[in-house]
Scaffold this motif. Sequence first.
Motif, PDB file in Angstrom:
ATOM      1  N   LEU A 214      -3.320  -1.479  -2.569  1.00  0.00           N
ATOM      2  CA  LEU A 214      -3.187  -2.926  -2.489  1.00  0.00           C
ATOM      3  C   LEU A 214      -4.319  -3.642  -3.207  1.00  0.00           C
ATOM      4  O   LEU A 214      -4.139  -4.766  -3.702  1.00  0.00           O
ATOM      5  CB  LEU A 214      -3.136  -3.359  -1.023  1.00  0.00           C
ATOM      6  N   ALA A 215      -5.479  -3.022  -3.259  1.00  0.00           N
ATOM      7  CA  ALA A 215      -6.623  -3.658  -3.917  1.00  0.00           C
ATOM      8  C   ALA A 215      -6.358  -3.898  -5.394  1.00  0.00           C
ATOM      9  O   ALA A 215      -6.951  -4.800  -6.003  1.00  0.00           O
ATOM     10  CB  ALA A 215      -7.877  -2.805  -3.734  1.00  0.00           C
ATOM     11  N   THR A 216      -5.468  -3.112  -5.996  1.00  0.00           N
ATOM     12  CA  THR A 216      -5.153  -3.261  -7.418  1.00  0.00           C
ATOM     13  C   THR A 216      -3.760  -3.842  -7.642  1.00  0.00           C
ATOM     14  O   THR A 216      -3.251  -3.812  -8.754  1.00  0.00           O
ATOM     15  CB  THR A 216      -5.245  -1.892  -8.113  1.00  0.00           C
ATOM     16  N   THR A 217      -3.138  -4.358  -6.573  1.00  0.00           N
ATOM     17  CA  THR A 217      -1.784  -4.898  -6.676  1.00  0.00           C
ATOM     18  C   THR A 217      -1.823  -6.344  -7.172  1.00  0.00           C
ATOM     19  O   THR A 217      -2.645  -7.147  -6.721  1.00  0.00           O
ATOM     20  CB  THR A 217      -1.074  -4.839  -5.309  1.00  0.00           C
ATOM     21  N   LYS A 218      -0.923  -6.656  -8.075  1.00  0.00           N
ATOM     22  CA  LYS A 218      -0.847  -8.009  -8.642  1.00  0.00           C
ATOM     23  C   LYS A 218      -0.564  -9.028  -7.543  1.00  0.00           C
ATOM     24  O   LYS A 218       0.321  -8.830  -6.695  1.00  0.00           O
ATOM     25  CB  LYS A 218       0.252  -8.052  -9.696  1.00  0.00           C
ATOM     26  N   GLY A 219      -1.298 -10.141  -7.550  1.00  0.00           N
ATOM     27  CA  GLY A 219      -1.075 -11.211  -6.588  1.00  0.00           C
ATOM     28  C   GLY A 219      -1.869 -11.079  -5.305  1.00  0.00           C
ATOM     29  O   GLY A 219      -1.860 -11.998  -4.479  1.00  0.00           O
ATOM     30  N   VAL A 220      -2.564  -9.947  -5.087  1.00  0.00           N
ATOM     31  CA  VAL A 220      -3.361  -9.743  -3.875  1.00  0.00           C
ATOM     32  C   VAL A 220      -4.777 -10.247  -4.130  1.00  0.00           C
ATOM     33  O   VAL A 220      -5.424  -9.841  -5.097  1.00  0.00           O
ATOM     34  CB  VAL A 220      -3.381  -8.266  -3.457  1.00  0.00           C
ATOM     35  N   THR A 221      -5.274 -11.130  -3.259  1.00  0.00           N
ATOM     36  CA  THR A 221      -6.629 -11.680  -3.417  1.00  0.00           C
ATOM     37  C   THR A 221      -7.630 -11.041  -2.472  1.00  0.00           C
ATOM     38  O   THR A 221      -8.835 -11.061  -2.741  1.00  0.00           O
ATOM     39  CB  THR A 221      -6.613 -13.197  -3.178  1.00  0.00           C
ATOM     40  N   GLU A 222      -7.159 -10.487  -1.354  1.00  0.00           N
ATOM     41  CA  GLU A 222      -8.085  -9.891  -0.391  1.00  0.00           C
ATOM     42  C   GLU A 222      -7.354  -8.872   0.467  1.00  0.00           C
ATOM     43  O   GLU A 222      -6.218  -9.108   0.896  1.00  0.00           O
ATOM     44  CB  GLU A 222      -8.695 -10.976   0.505  1.00  0.00           C
ATOM     45  N   VAL A 223      -7.993  -7.737   0.725  1.00  0.00           N
ATOM     46  CA  VAL A 223      -7.459  -6.701   1.604  1.00  0.00           C
ATOM     47  C   VAL A 223      -8.520  -6.386   2.647  1.00  0.00           C
ATOM     48  O   VAL A 223      -9.663  -6.043   2.294  1.00  0.00           O
ATOM     49  CB  VAL A 223      -7.088  -5.419   0.832  1.00  0.00           C
ATOM     50  N   THR A 224      -8.192  -6.527   3.917  1.00  0.00           N
ATOM     51  CA  THR A 224      -9.162  -6.163   4.961  1.00  0.00           C
ATOM     52  C   THR A 224      -9.207  -4.642   5.092  1.00  0.00           C
ATOM     53  O   THR A 224      -8.190  -3.968   4.922  1.00  0.00           O
ATOM     54  CB  THR A 224      -8.767  -6.764   6.313  1.00  0.00           C
ATOM     55  N   PRO A 225     -10.367  -4.065   5.401  1.00  0.00           N
ATOM     56  CA  PRO A 225     -10.428  -2.617   5.624  1.00  0.00           C
ATOM     57  C   PRO A 225      -9.513  -2.230   6.781  1.00  0.00           C
ATOM     58  O   PRO A 225      -9.390  -2.971   7.764  1.00  0.00           O
ATOM     59  CB  PRO A 225     -11.898  -2.377   5.969  1.00  0.00           C
TER      60      PRO A 225
ATOM     61  N   TYR B 186       5.428  -7.606  -4.675  1.00  0.00           N
ATOM     62  CA  TYR B 186       4.507  -6.582  -5.171  1.00  0.00           C
ATOM     63  C   TYR B 186       3.817  -5.878  -3.994  1.00  0.00           C
ATOM     64  O   TYR B 186       3.612  -4.660  -4.014  1.00  0.00           O
ATOM     65  CB  TYR B 186       3.458  -7.204  -6.096  1.00  0.00           C
ATOM     66  N   VAL B 187       3.464  -6.640  -2.951  1.00  0.00           N
ATOM     67  CA  VAL B 187       2.832  -6.049  -1.770  1.00  0.00           C
ATOM     68  C   VAL B 187       3.797  -5.093  -1.076  1.00  0.00           C
ATOM     69  O   VAL B 187       3.425  -3.971  -0.680  1.00  0.00           O
ATOM     70  CB  VAL B 187       2.360  -7.149  -0.801  1.00  0.00           C
ATOM     71  N   ARG B 188       5.040  -5.519  -0.918  1.00  0.00           N
ATOM     72  CA  ARG B 188       6.025  -4.654  -0.255  1.00  0.00           C
ATOM     73  C   ARG B 188       6.269  -3.384  -1.068  1.00  0.00           C
ATOM     74  O   ARG B 188       6.447  -2.297  -0.505  1.00  0.00           O
ATOM     75  CB  ARG B 188       7.331  -5.418  -0.042  1.00  0.00           C
ATOM     76  N   ASN B 189       6.313  -3.496  -2.378  1.00  0.00           N
ATOM     77  CA  ASN B 189       6.494  -2.307  -3.215  1.00  0.00           C
ATOM     78  C   ASN B 189       5.305  -1.360  -3.092  1.00  0.00           C
ATOM     79  O   ASN B 189       5.466  -0.137  -3.020  1.00  0.00           O
ATOM     80  CB  ASN B 189       6.688  -2.716  -4.673  1.00  0.00           C
ATOM     81  N   ALA B 190       4.091  -1.904  -3.070  1.00  0.00           N
ATOM     82  CA  ALA B 190       2.903  -1.054  -2.931  1.00  0.00           C
ATOM     83  C   ALA B 190       2.918  -0.327  -1.595  1.00  0.00           C
ATOM     84  O   ALA B 190       2.568   0.859  -1.512  1.00  0.00           O
ATOM     85  CB  ALA B 190       1.643  -1.912  -3.056  1.00  0.00           C
ATOM     86  N   ALA B 191       3.341  -1.024  -0.528  1.00  0.00           N
ATOM     87  CA  ALA B 191       3.409  -0.387   0.779  1.00  0.00           C
ATOM     88  C   ALA B 191       4.457   0.721   0.791  1.00  0.00           C
ATOM     89  O   ALA B 191       4.236   1.804   1.348  1.00  0.00           O
ATOM     90  CB  ALA B 191       3.733  -1.430   1.843  1.00  0.00           C
ATOM     91  N   ALA B 192       5.620   0.472   0.151  1.00  0.00           N
ATOM     92  CA  ALA B 192       6.671   1.492   0.101  1.00  0.00           C
ATOM     93  C   ALA B 192       6.216   2.716  -0.682  1.00  0.00           C
ATOM     94  O   ALA B 192       6.583   3.854  -0.349  1.00  0.00           O
ATOM     95  CB  ALA B 192       7.933   0.905  -0.513  1.00  0.00           C
ATOM     96  N   GLN B 193       5.423   2.508  -1.710  1.00  0.00           N
ATOM     97  CA  GLN B 193       4.918   3.641  -2.492  1.00  0.00           C
ATOM     98  C   GLN B 193       3.857   4.425  -1.723  1.00  0.00           C
ATOM     99  O   GLN B 193       3.642   5.603  -1.982  1.00  0.00           O
ATOM    100  CB  GLN B 193       4.348   3.128  -3.818  1.00  0.00           C
ATOM    101  N   THR B 194       3.194   3.784  -0.759  1.00  0.00           N
ATOM    102  CA  THR B 194       2.220   4.490   0.077  1.00  0.00           C
ATOM    103  C   THR B 194       2.926   5.465   1.004  1.00  0.00           C
ATOM    104  O   THR B 194       2.465   6.594   1.213  1.00  0.00           O
ATOM    105  CB  THR B 194       1.407   3.478   0.905  1.00  0.00           C
ATOM    106  N   GLY B 195       4.038   5.052   1.597  1.00  0.00           N
ATOM    107  CA  GLY B 195       4.804   5.902   2.502  1.00  0.00           C
ATOM    108  C   GLY B 195       6.089   5.214   2.875  1.00  0.00           C
ATOM    109  O   GLY B 195       6.110   3.978   3.039  1.00  0.00           O
ATOM    110  N   PRO B 196       7.183   5.961   3.032  1.00  0.00           N
ATOM    111  CA  PRO B 196       8.485   5.313   3.298  1.00  0.00           C
ATOM    112  C   PRO B 196       8.541   4.586   4.631  1.00  0.00           C
ATOM    113  O   PRO B 196       9.362   3.681   4.807  1.00  0.00           O
ATOM    114  CB  PRO B 196       9.462   6.490   3.258  1.00  0.00           C
TER     115      PRO B 196
END
Length: 779
Positions: free
Chosen positions: A477-488, A624-634
């Motif tokens: 998510l840190a490198t996902t387009k449109g994401v400005t901040e990711v909490t640990p 883009y966030v939802r796609n990144a999450a889906a690529q992390t795990g189904p």
Amino acid sequence: MSGFRAWARDLGLGVRFAVTGGREAWVRTALTAVGVGLGVALLLVTTAVPSALTAREARADARTDVTFSATPPPRTDRTLVVASVDTVFHDQDIRGRLYQPEGPNAPLPPGVSAYPKPGEVLVSPALGELLKSDDGRLLRERIDAKVVGTIGDDGLIGSKELVFYKGADHLKPSAYPVERIEKFGTDQPSEALDPVLLLLTLVVFVVLLMPVGVFIATAVRFGGERRDRRLAALRLVGADARMARRVAAGEALAGALLGLVVGAGLFAVARQLAGGVELYRLSVFPQDLDPAPALALLVAVAVPAAAVGVTLFALRSVVIEPLGVVRTAKPSRRRLWWRLVLPLAGLGLLAPMIGQGNDNGDFNQWMVTAGVVLLLVGVTALLPWLVEFTVARLGGGSVSWQLAVRRLQLSSGTAARMVNGIAVAVAGAIALQMLFSGVESGYTRSTGQDVTRAHMSISVPPSAETAELAAKAERKLATTKGVTEVTPPFTRLDAGDGRADPDRSAAVTVGSCAALREVAHLPSCRDGDVFASLGAPYDTDTEKLIRPGRTLYLDPRYNGGPGKAVPWKLPSDLKRAKVREDPLGNMIGGVLITPKAFPAVSGMERHGELFVKTDKSVPNAQEYVRNAAAQTGPLVSVFTLAASKQTDRFAQLRTGLFAGASCVLLLIGVSLLVSQLEQLRERRKLLSALIAFGTRRRTLSASVFWQTAVPIALGLLLSVVVGLALGAVLLKMAGRAVTVDWASVVAMTGVGAGVVLLVTLLSLPPLLRMMRPDGLRTE
């Protein structure tokens, strides 16, 4: 001759006049049939709504596969592992499932003949079209499987529903979202409507159907002036006044019967087209629109009966003589007293239920329906009197204004009939808007979510690899387009005072100092620290359980289920912290552990969470966030934060209102246009005569506009008064304070006026064609 035979003979004679009376009779009958047919079609659609809703609910129940059971059944060759992977795409909900059959006899979901293999997916027809389109590129990346088939209608609640079933081979059932089931379907009864929602439902149906009834009543009176001349000729050849009225009723009956045929045809066409239409994200299958036989029979009987009744009622004060009809003279003044009885009677029926709310049982459906109907019918009764009273006092002005005023003074009833439907619709809409706005707070709850801290939540389901998946999601998510901040990310599990079924338990949150600060106010923090987070609501165990040096059991077993039950001793330098709401609004205390202090034991199942902020100016940032999450795990799910949320039943009712109101507005526009054209047709010779004497077309066009504008203004004024009164009474019945959203009142009044103005503009071309001197030619 007996009364029945006389009625049958005269009605039959009127039917013959309507169908064999030449071009004029056919035009009038056709106009009546079109007006009645539009109303009948909408009535048939309305009678089919209950069956459509029942069919949707039945299919939804038949495909139920998520039970939220904590203890899955044992594995057999008849069991199926299912995972819920619902998602959202451009604000459209998509139902998604992963299916893993555990034997050849595993149950099949409705609409599916065989399960897809891993890497394959079955889709609904609407989702298949979306995936093939250019707009579906991001969704194709998310689903990431080969489409091998289509889900049948039995597995969908609507023709435009978005659904996919994907094959899997790695699912481990435990609890939601991954479960083991033995069958599809549920026997749980549907949730009953509370009294206020039932009141809303009743009022919605009445308000949507009343304009339809008014337009049908108006349609059967098309061509009244020409019909009266024919009735005068009938008197000249020996018919008495009663016979003439019955013949007139027969002509209206012919138009109504033909209108039933037209309406049935329009309904059949609309029924076939329904499968390709989605209105406010609500769709149905054509076969679901099946009118209840009893309701369809009621429509078939009521419409012709209403045509006869309305015609006889309209002719009650008309003197039909052999040399003419005494309607062209100045009519007698309309009486006001009986017109006030209708709305007052409606208020009298509703008054006993004032203050009832949700606490005193269901509202009396018959009294609610009758009361609302009488109030809205009161609009149709009061409007002719108001138009007559007002235009009688209008004086001089421009030529166009004088022509319009004089015409209104001679036929104020006809002008009022044209706008009755729109006045009833606006009055009902204002009352409904007041009721919806007044009760909305009771069905809209604050979620407690803080959209200033995060816009989306990423949830990793419990597993032994949760920490690794959560860290992977953070990097992705840190490198996902449109994401400005990711909490640990942080992970959670339980701890108790025993290995199995502990008497006391507390939540354990594992994460970096930055992650723990999202859930607690920490005095100071470095890796290796352990905190007791206190102050969470309803948490009585943490204070008693968390003591320095005490041994806890991480991931204890409950009810014989899985669990590691790892012993872990609380450190002597345990720090204290105050619990803090996370962005989802949750306040969960317990033990907070930094990674270095957490025991290095594999296999403990933990739930993971992290939060994301997005740049709303970036198109498709959430996708883009939802796609990144889906690529992390189904099974990694994404949740969009919102400050408030409406209950599903209330939201569905509001959606149904918008869909129904759209249909009624369409009917209003078309019926008004037909009525306007009929009025112009009757005045064709008068318009031609005025043109022949030198009247300018601009003057006549302005005159027609004023003839429409004056009754509309009076009708909208009356509808605002009645709508506010009805809305106030309904709010009192629901136990709510009376408030008026004036912006909505002005908007709905403007919509009503806009429909009429649009109809007036559409009628200008035929008006201009009629304004020719050769229109005086006759045979």
